[in-house]
Write an enzyme that holds these catalytic residues in place. Structure first.
Site, mmCIF file in Angstrom:
data_model
loop_
_atom_site.group_PDB
_atom_site.id
_atom_site.type_symbol
_atom_site.label_atom_id
_atom_site.label_comp_id
_atom_site.label_asym_id
_atom_site.label_seq_id
_atom_site.Cartn_x
_atom_site.Cartn_y
_atom_site.Cartn_z
ATOM 1 N N ARG B 7 0.845 -1.218 0.000
ATOM 2 C CA ARG B 7 0.000 0.000 0.000
ATOM 3 C C ARG B 7 0.875 1.261 0.000
ATOM 4 O O ARG B 7 0.508 2.274 -0.587
ATOM 5 C CB ARG B 7 -0.963 0.018 1.197
ATOM 6 C CG ARG B 7 -0.286 -0.009 2.547
ATOM 7 C CD ARG B 7 -1.283 0.130 3.688
ATOM 8 N NE ARG B 7 -0.661 -0.199 4.950
ATOM 9 C CZ ARG B 7 -0.921 0.439 6.083
ATOM 10 N NH1 ARG B 7 -1.791 1.437 6.115
ATOM 11 N NH2 ARG B 7 -0.333 0.076 7.197
ATOM 12 N N SER B 34 -4.925 5.369 5.500
ATOM 13 C CA SER B 34 -4.590 3.940 5.542
ATOM 14 C C SER B 34 -4.300 3.370 4.161
ATOM 15 O O SER B 34 -3.417 2.533 4.000
ATOM 16 C CB SER B 34 -5.732 3.144 6.174
ATOM 17 O OG SER B 34 -5.976 3.603 7.482
ATOM 18 N N GLU B 55 -19.097 3.638 -0.057
ATOM 19 C CA GLU B 55 -18.338 2.919 -1.082
ATOM 20 C C GLU B 55 -19.136 2.731 -2.371
ATOM 21 O O GLU B 55 -18.578 2.738 -3.467
ATOM 22 C CB GLU B 55 -17.881 1.554 -0.553
ATOM 23 C CG GLU B 55 -16.871 1.628 0.594
ATOM 24 C CD GLU B 55 -17.518 1.869 1.958
ATOM 25 O OE1 GLU B 55 -18.774 1.852 2.042
ATOM 26 O OE2 GLU B 55 -16.781 2.070 2.933
ATOM 27 N N PHE B 80 -14.275 -3.925 1.685
ATOM 28 C CA PHE B 80 -15.346 -3.000 1.273
ATOM 29 C C PHE B 80 -15.329 -2.757 -0.247
ATOM 30 O O PHE B 80 -16.345 -2.373 -0.829
ATOM 31 C CB PHE B 80 -15.210 -1.658 1.995
ATOM 32 C CG PHE B 80 -15.060 -1.801 3.482
ATOM 33 C CD1 PHE B 80 -15.953 -2.585 4.212
ATOM 34 C CD2 PHE B 80 -14.031 -1.168 4.163
ATOM 35 C CE1 PHE B 80 -15.811 -2.736 5.587
ATOM 36 C CE2 PHE B 80 -13.882 -1.312 5.536
ATOM 37 C CZ PHE B 80 -14.774 -2.099 6.247
ATOM 38 N N HIS B 106 -5.305 -3.544 2.465
ATOM 39 C CA HIS B 106 -5.711 -4.320 3.647
ATOM 40 C C HIS B 106 -6.398 -5.619 3.285
ATOM 41 O O HIS B 106 -7.387 -6.019 3.895
ATOM 42 C CB HIS B 106 -6.586 -3.472 4.567
ATOM 43 C CG HIS B 106 -5.857 -2.296 5.163
ATOM 44 N ND1 HIS B 106 -5.399 -1.251 4.378
ATOM 45 C CD2 HIS B 106 -5.520 -2.004 6.431
ATOM 46 C CE1 HIS B 106 -4.791 -0.359 5.152
ATOM 47 N NE2 HIS B 106 -4.839 -0.791 6.420
ATOM 48 N N ASP B 114 -7.683 -6.188 13.471
ATOM 49 C CA ASP B 114 -9.078 -5.799 13.201
ATOM 50 C C ASP B 114 -10.004 -7.017 13.106
ATOM 51 O O ASP B 114 -11.211 -6.901 13.276
ATOM 52 C CB ASP B 114 -9.178 -4.969 11.911
ATOM 53 C CG ASP B 114 -8.847 -3.505 12.154
ATOM 54 O OD1 ASP B 114 -8.686 -3.129 13.337
ATOM 55 O OD2 ASP B 114 -8.738 -2.751 11.174
ATOM 56 N N ARG B 164 -1.562 -4.598 3.915
ATOM 57 C CA ARG B 164 -1.273 -3.634 4.984
ATOM 58 C C ARG B 164 0.173 -3.690 5.489
ATOM 59 O O ARG B 164 0.820 -2.660 5.601
ATOM 60 C CB ARG B 164 -2.236 -3.892 6.153
ATOM 61 C CG ARG B 164 -1.956 -3.003 7.342
ATOM 62 C CD ARG B 164 -2.893 -3.296 8.496
ATOM 63 N NE ARG B 164 -2.587 -2.427 9.616
ATOM 64 C CZ ARG B 164 -2.418 -2.857 10.865
ATOM 65 N NH1 ARG B 164 -2.569 -4.127 11.161
ATOM 66 N NH2 ARG B 164 -2.119 -2.011 11.825
#
Lengths: 282, 309
Positions: B7, B34, B55, B80, B106, B114, B164
């Site tokens: 990322r 992020s 989204e 998402f 992620h 998470d 991530r």
């Protein structure tokens, strides 16, 4: 608006209505009810408001049209054919295998279709993208959207509504084809919309309420929208589902059913003279 | 060994791309710090659009941008960017083959703490099933950079799966990524390990372990899951005795499935799939999760030894 112009638009709306009935009859499927309810709006846009050229359908400076309620494709196809984007004969192949005119608008295969739609709720967000791109490129084109009243039950509409206002998209003009009926029945019985204008106002939109079959009211609303700066406008157009065809008007059963050959004859007769059905015609 | 998160490489590549291509616009859904699109936002605020926690609207807006000749990159977490918006991706982006790049960060178990709600382990499967969609999983920072640049050149929807945590750098600028082409990292004659994403470095480790035991393992990096490089897979099947796939994704619908499809129709070969075994993840450190769910070099090597018996 000049009298001749008004008569021209009404005449185009009449022809588009006949196209809608013929097309769905020949296809033995399709959605005449919500196509007929939005015919005056779409006719006004294509034959007065929008800067589009059938010879150059991808002109980067053109105004855009997004039929968010994509099942009303016959009204768009009728308008595009009347405008000359493709030969009228294509209308007779609507929904048939290998044909250009898909059940729901498909932008890659049909000249003049600016966005593929059909899954409800998605058109306004696409219009936002077009409008943002226009602002970024300092182009003055406008983006018009037609949504169904049942359609605004989709959550995504409200995501997009928030974004249009947040980004101050005064180049977006939306129409709500407020005919009060959806597949399962009246919208107020299926899923109440409550105070539609208040909803959009609370999302920071400029709202105008009109009779969606009165060309002069449509014209005045679109002109008013052009003067509104810093926020998008929604024209809440009260309409009659099935408008113009005696046996279809306000009948929920004509949402997604095609007329038979015999019913088509009646429909075409009903639509033979503007004065018989058009409230705006004097 | 240098480690960089894909990322981070994405964020840097976007800025470079933005400098040379004015048509690049970037959309995010309130996760720009992020997903690292914040780098682009800082450099080109007029071409960055935060769509809020919305989204569906973001994907639709990206589609609209593409109709007007822009090249939108839409970013959020993989969980998402796929399941939550599949209808928007399908109907507004893929069906009209619009030029939208979905760069999802992620992905996989290595989201870590998470937990299962945020760990996309089926995103490749969703995207792979959609016509017109290209699916790419870069293995390291250099490959990510090249993927981003090539995705921008390619005209059509692309799903780019990013991670991530920091992961080993495997390539330098001499490496040449090409959409649709696999890349043989190491030659071998007994078994082939086909890996994608963060599992490529683990496949190389596994090959080292196998070498110690006298087993010659070929290692292939498949970054483009769709369209997949059939030739490199069939060649490996013909030249080695078995195939192991390794991915940080469910064994259903991802790399393992794609390879199995190619092999069963062209060169039926014994194979084992290393991946998440049809289960959701849970909270934990990335390394603890990879260990618990069997996504390690040791497991890859064990699978190879087992299949060659």
């Amino acid at each position: 608006m000049q009298k001749e112009q008004l008569i021209l638009i009404q005449e185009k709306a009449r022809l588009i209505r006949q196209d809608i009935c013929t097309m769905t009859c020949k296809a033995k499927s399709g959605h005449p009810g919500g196509s007929l309810s939005s015919a005056d709006i779409v006719a006004y846009l294509y034959f007065h408001a929008m800067n589009v050229d059938p010879k150059n359908p991808k002109d980067p400076n053109r105004d855009r049209f997004v039929l968010s309620k994509g099942h009303a494709s016959p009204v768009l196809y009728g308008a595009l054919a009347e405008k000359g984007f493709f030969p009228r004969e294509e209308l007779l192949n609507f929904r048939k295998i290998g044909a250009m005119l898909q059940g729901h608008p498909e932008m890659k295969g049909t000249p003049g279709v600016d966005m593929s739609t059909g899954s409800l709720g998605q058109g306004l967000a696409a219009a936002n993208g077009m409008a943002l791109a226009g602002k970024l490129d300092k182009k003055d084109y406008r983006v018009f959207v037609v949504m169904g009243d049942g359609e605004i039950q989709e959550g995504m509409i409200w995501e997009a509504a928030m974004a249009s206002a947040h980004y101050k998209l005064d180049n977006v003009t939306a129409f709500l084809d407020y005919n009060g009926l959806q597949i399962d029945g009246p919208t107020e019985e299926v899923m109440s919309l409550c105070d539609v204008a208040a909803k959009w106002q609370s999302f920071c939109w400029h709202t105008i309420e009109i009779d969606g079959h009165n060309i002069e009211e449509i014209h005045a609303a679109v002109e008013e929208a052009k003067t509104v700066k810093g926020k998008p406008t929604i024209i809440i157009a009260k309409t009659v589902k099935g408008k113009g065809v005696s046996y279809m008007e306000n009948q929920v059963g004509w949402h997604g059913n095609a007329p038979s050959d015999e019913q088509l004859e009646t429909a075409l007769a009903d639509l033979a003279d503007i004065a018989d059905f058009c409230g705006g015609a004097q | 060994m240098t480690k960089i998160a894909t990322r981070d490489a994405y964020g840097k590549a976007l800025v470079e791309l933005g400098k040379i291509n004015q048509n690049i616009v970037v959309l995010d859904a309130d996760l720009s710090k992020s997903t690292k699109t914040a780098d682009f936002a800082k450099e080109f605020p007029e071409r960055f659009f935060d769509m809020g926690i919305a989204e569906q609207g973001m994907m639709g807006t990206a589609a609209g941008f593409a109709t007007a000749g822009k090249i939108p990159f839409a970013s959020t977490f993989a969980v998402f960017a796929t399941a939550r918006v599949m209808d928007q991706v399908r109907n507004s982006i893929a069906y009209p083959k619009l030029n939208v790049k979905i760069a999802a960060t992620h992905a996989g178990l290595t989201v870590g703490e998470d937990g299962g709600s945020h760990q996309a382990i089926e995103d490749i499967a969703y995207m792979r099933a959609v016509p017109n969609m290209t699916v790419i999983v870069p293995a390291d920072a250099e490959e990510t950079k090249q993927v981003i640049f090539q995705a921008a050149e390619y005209n059509g929807p692309v799903y780019i799966r990013l991670g991530r945590p920091n992961v080993p750098v495997l390539f330098d600028e001499n490496y040449k990524f090409e959409i649709g082409k696999g890349h043989q990292m190491r030659d071998g004659s007994d078994v082939t390990i086909i890996a994608t994403g963060i599992m490529v470095s683990k496949a190389l480790e596994a090959a080292d372990k196998l070498k110690e035991q006298g087993i010659s393992a070929r290692v292939i990096n498949i970054a483009t899951i769709k369209p997949i490089d059939k030739d490199i897979i069939i060649k490996a099947a013909n030249e080695t005795r078995a195939i192991i796939t390794a991915e940080e994704h469910s064994i259903i619908g991802g790399l393992g499935s794609a390879v199995a499809e190619v092999l069963s129709e062209n060169a039926p070969t014994k194979m084992k799939r290393i991946g998440v075994q049809d289960t959701f993840g849970e909270s934990g450190t990335p390394d603890a999760l990879l260990e618990k769910y069997g996504l390690t070099a040791v497991k890859i090597a064990e699978a190879a030894i087992e299949i060659l018996k």
